[in-house]
Enzyme design. Sequence first.
Site, PDB file in Angstrom:
ATOM      1  N   CYS A 211      70.592  35.550  65.079  1.00  0.00           N
ATOM      2  CA  CYS A 211      70.870  34.082  65.863  1.00  0.00           C
ATOM      3  C   CYS A 211      69.689  33.789  66.333  1.00  0.00           C
ATOM      4  O   CYS A 211      69.047  34.825  67.125  1.00  0.00           O
ATOM      5  CB  CYS A 211      72.077  34.131  66.746  1.00  0.00           C
ATOM      6  SG  CYS A 211      72.343  32.643  67.549  1.00  0.00           S
TER       7      CYS A 211
ATOM      8  N   HIS B 211      80.143  33.718  63.464  1.00  0.00           N
ATOM      9  CA  HIS B 211      79.263  33.565  64.874  1.00  0.00           C
ATOM     10  C   HIS B 211      78.774  32.256  65.249  1.00  0.00           C
ATOM     11  O   HIS B 211      79.112  31.724  66.128  1.00  0.00           O
ATOM     12  CB  HIS B 211      78.156  34.801  64.991  1.00  0.00           C
ATOM     13  CG  HIS B 211      77.452  34.554  66.078  1.00  0.00           C
ATOM     14  ND1 HIS B 211      77.715  34.766  67.424  1.00  0.00           N
ATOM     15  CD2 HIS B 211      75.885  33.628  66.324  1.00  0.00           C
ATOM     16  CE1 HIS B 211      76.802  34.608  68.253  1.00  0.00           C
ATOM     17  NE2 HIS B 211      75.859  34.043  67.676  1.00  0.00           N
TER      18      HIS B 211
ATOM     19  N   CYS C 233      29.585  41.412  12.553  1.00  0.00           N
ATOM     20  CA  CYS C 233      29.540  40.464  13.177  1.00  0.00           C
ATOM     21  C   CYS C 233      30.779  39.381  13.174  1.00  0.00           C
ATOM     22  O   CYS C 233      30.918  38.707  14.128  1.00  0.00           O
ATOM     23  CB  CYS C 233      28.463  39.452  12.152  1.00  0.00           C
ATOM     24  SG  CYS C 233      29.252  39.276  10.656  1.00  0.00           S
TER      25      CYS C 233
ATOM     26  N   HIS D  54      27.677  35.725   6.956  1.00  0.00           N
ATOM     27  CA  HIS D  54      27.567  36.261   8.178  1.00  0.00           C
ATOM     28  C   HIS D  54      28.151  35.329   9.143  1.00  0.00           C
ATOM     29  O   HIS D  54      28.422  34.095   8.927  1.00  0.00           O
ATOM     30  CB  HIS D  54      25.967  36.067   8.483  1.00  0.00           C
ATOM     31  CG  HIS D  54      25.533  36.465   9.922  1.00  0.00           C
ATOM     32  ND1 HIS D  54      25.828  37.911  10.414  1.00  0.00           N
ATOM     33  CD2 HIS D  54      25.081  35.824  11.134  1.00  0.00           C
ATOM     34  CE1 HIS D  54      25.617  37.915  11.643  1.00  0.00           C
ATOM     35  NE2 HIS D  54      25.038  36.658  12.119  1.00  0.00           N
TER      36      HIS D  54
END
Length: 909
Positions: free
Chosen positions: A43, A64, A163, A640
Amino acid sequence: MTTFRNHCPHLDSVGEITKEDLIQKSLGACQDCKVRGPNLWACLENRCSYVGCGESQVDHSTIHSQETKHYLTVNLTTLRVWCYACSKEVFLDRKLGTPPSLPHVRQPQQTQENSVQDFKIPSNPALKTPMVAVSEDLDIEVEEEDELKARGLTGLKNIGNTCYMNAALQALSNCPPLTQFFLDCGGLARTDKKPAICKSYLKLMTELWHKSRPGSVVPANLFQGIKTVNPTFRGYSQQDAQEFLRCLMDLLHEELKEQVMEMEEEPQTLTSEETVEEEKSQSDVDFQSCESCSSSEKAENESGSKGFPEDSNETTMLIQDEDDLEMAKDWQKEKVCNKINKANADVELDKDRDTVCETVDLNSQETVKVQIHGRASESITDVHLNDLATSQILPSNESVSPRLSASPPKLGSLWPGLSPPHKKAQSTSAKRKKQHKKYRSVISDIFDGTVISSVQCLTCDRVSITLETFQDLSLPIPGKEDLAKLHSSSHPTIVKAGSCGEAYAPQGWIAFFMEYVKRFVVSCVPSWFWGPVVTLQDCLAAFFARDELKGDNMYSCEKCKKLRNGVKFCKVQKFPEILCIHLKRFRHELMFSTKISTHVSFPLEGLDLQPFLAKDSPAQIVTYDLLSVICHHGTASSGHYIAYCRNNLNNLWYEFDDQSVTEVSESTVQNAEAYVLFYRKSSEEAQKERRRISNLLNIMEPSLLQFYISRQWLNKFKTFAEPGPISNNDFLCIHGGIPPRKASYIEDLVLMLPQNIWDNLYSRYGGGPAVNHLYICHTCQIELEKIEKRRKTELEIFIRLNRAFQEEDSPATFYCISMQWFREWESFVKGKDGDPPGPIDNTKIAVTKCGSVMLKQGADSGQISEETWNFLQSIYGGGPEVILRPPVVHVDPDVLQAEEKIEVETRSL
């Protein structure tokens, strides 16, 4: 979540409280029932020291509040404040004592006498303190570098005809979302799986983007790891760059994938009697590539999809029990309904596939059949849509023939979520919720897209709709006739993507030479001399074009139960953050290979994909800018690879030719013979938002609460055009705490944000959950200890029973067990897999003959003792029992006596 500061009238009643008080109260218990934490509530009323339990217990904290009219309370585990009177979460601007600063934390630039130290909150002493976010963590553009010092311009050495790998790695390296993940979230590259490709890739990215800028590096470790997993790349022969990309990204996904728990709501329109095929997460599938819808490729893929190889060494196999199966079915039902609801149609599940429905014009009442394709099952779910207009059916009528990646595929879903995957966590719905297991990784976050395809039977008008996840789009290169049909707007001619194969022609060394001559001449001679120019939009249009299914490519209609003429086409339901486009330049026949050298024009900026988007798609950004392009020079048999990439730090283009890196002009890139292209979503708004948040971080105001946020999501915010909702679930367990396994490296998972930054991010993106306090989850710790104890016990008992079995001279009975299941169990007991296997499944090794179960010839099985079988079966269940009994040879006593006599006589000699 919006901020409620100064909107709660009860804040004035809060008393002064320090962090020491909260820590002390968190170690206590409920003052009424004496139960201990976690999730105790204190609280906050002035001069009230009450501590009570929450909803997980008796909820004395609420009692409460009702009795004393004390409305404000704080959760001692998460440090979040709740007001009972206002029924909402509130944020405190004061009252809590300012905690001391944390050591060893990065600090952003201080302005207006405010420092980051004003924003720190105490961390769990058992956890390392996460770092505070600074501008560099939120905006990649603050890293302004001089053009001559730009990072990422490091070459890769060719280590034997590699490559293809170097070009692919450079193209991926210049994809900011992926590279920034490894640079900023490198601590997440953790795996117990061999050969740990993610760690090798992390090391390579660190070297390529290091500020020292080495001239070149050797990717030997990464290449060796890939060769270990995939024998295709062993040796020194030339390989395909796109196949390497698929293999690499599949391996990264497998090593980095994480299981995510999502809460799914059960649709109200469905009943428990309806059955739907079992569904698993689409991110656990080895990624697919959407191929063009040619008839030959379709037949090839269909024949190849009947059986898939299984990686039993590393793959986690999830065998669901009945409850999990029902959860998966319910999850799938909801996904179907989400799609149907978007079309504004009424949904009704029908278990009878062959239900006769009245077929009328599409503009009136129509029956649409939604097929859910599961690779492990041939069951199909029929979903009938009523009052579905033509505009809602036809724009998504195209089937896609998926091409599997190079690595072994896993079983998974073809249904990614149609609705947004992240929703704000709210518990206001009274619907029953389900948990669904899902897998994701940084690879799936970046490269996963969704295609919705459909096939319509022209006899009964039945439409079969399929959703498929793709990682890249494999586009055909249309020929002259195809271009004429595509460009013709006077009549809706159906263009067949498969007809592009006519552009192929046999090639030799002469073609190799002529290609370079043509490339030179093309730059000098007007394009009309060579014929119409093929653009990337043409390739996309050919891929997404309608296709007739007739002749040898007729459609097998499940309603008609016959081969029928049909029409198919597809649209994109969800575009990925980075779109990978593969142009189909190579065709490999049995005796020879050919290559299409047609130049395809592609834009560097502003690739508009709106024409290929499904009408009901939630996508907002459909414009892409080019990041990198892989090119192949040569013929199908030799050549390539190089890559052209745009450096994200200086926006200049560079050519990466193995270890050579050279700046090039934009015109050079546009004239390149593209093979694989990487496009990134373009959004000026996202860049402005990053700059705005970065500026806020430098001028932030002091606040009392500090928020923790996922590093992974911050990387999305930093590099994605659409980062999506905030997701902190990657460092939280289902209970809201830190999983014990992640506690040792929590600083690699999270960053701390001040409250004003969190509020801005949350108000714009949503998601969550909000985290103000880090703690190791006690529940997960207990579960982890239990599972470790179980592993140890099962392993010890198995070793003891198996040792006794090996010591037997001639066992009378052998029990056979599936090695696929046994490998899963072995991975579990050795700690390689976190989840235990499902029930024992011997169905793949068993065959029934004459009413008895026998071992299938050539089955992948092992032999264990009866005691070991009973032990495993008592824990996991399953079956069936497959028993082997060695034949017993009966020996005549007289013969045995004669043999013994001969043996005695022999010894006497």
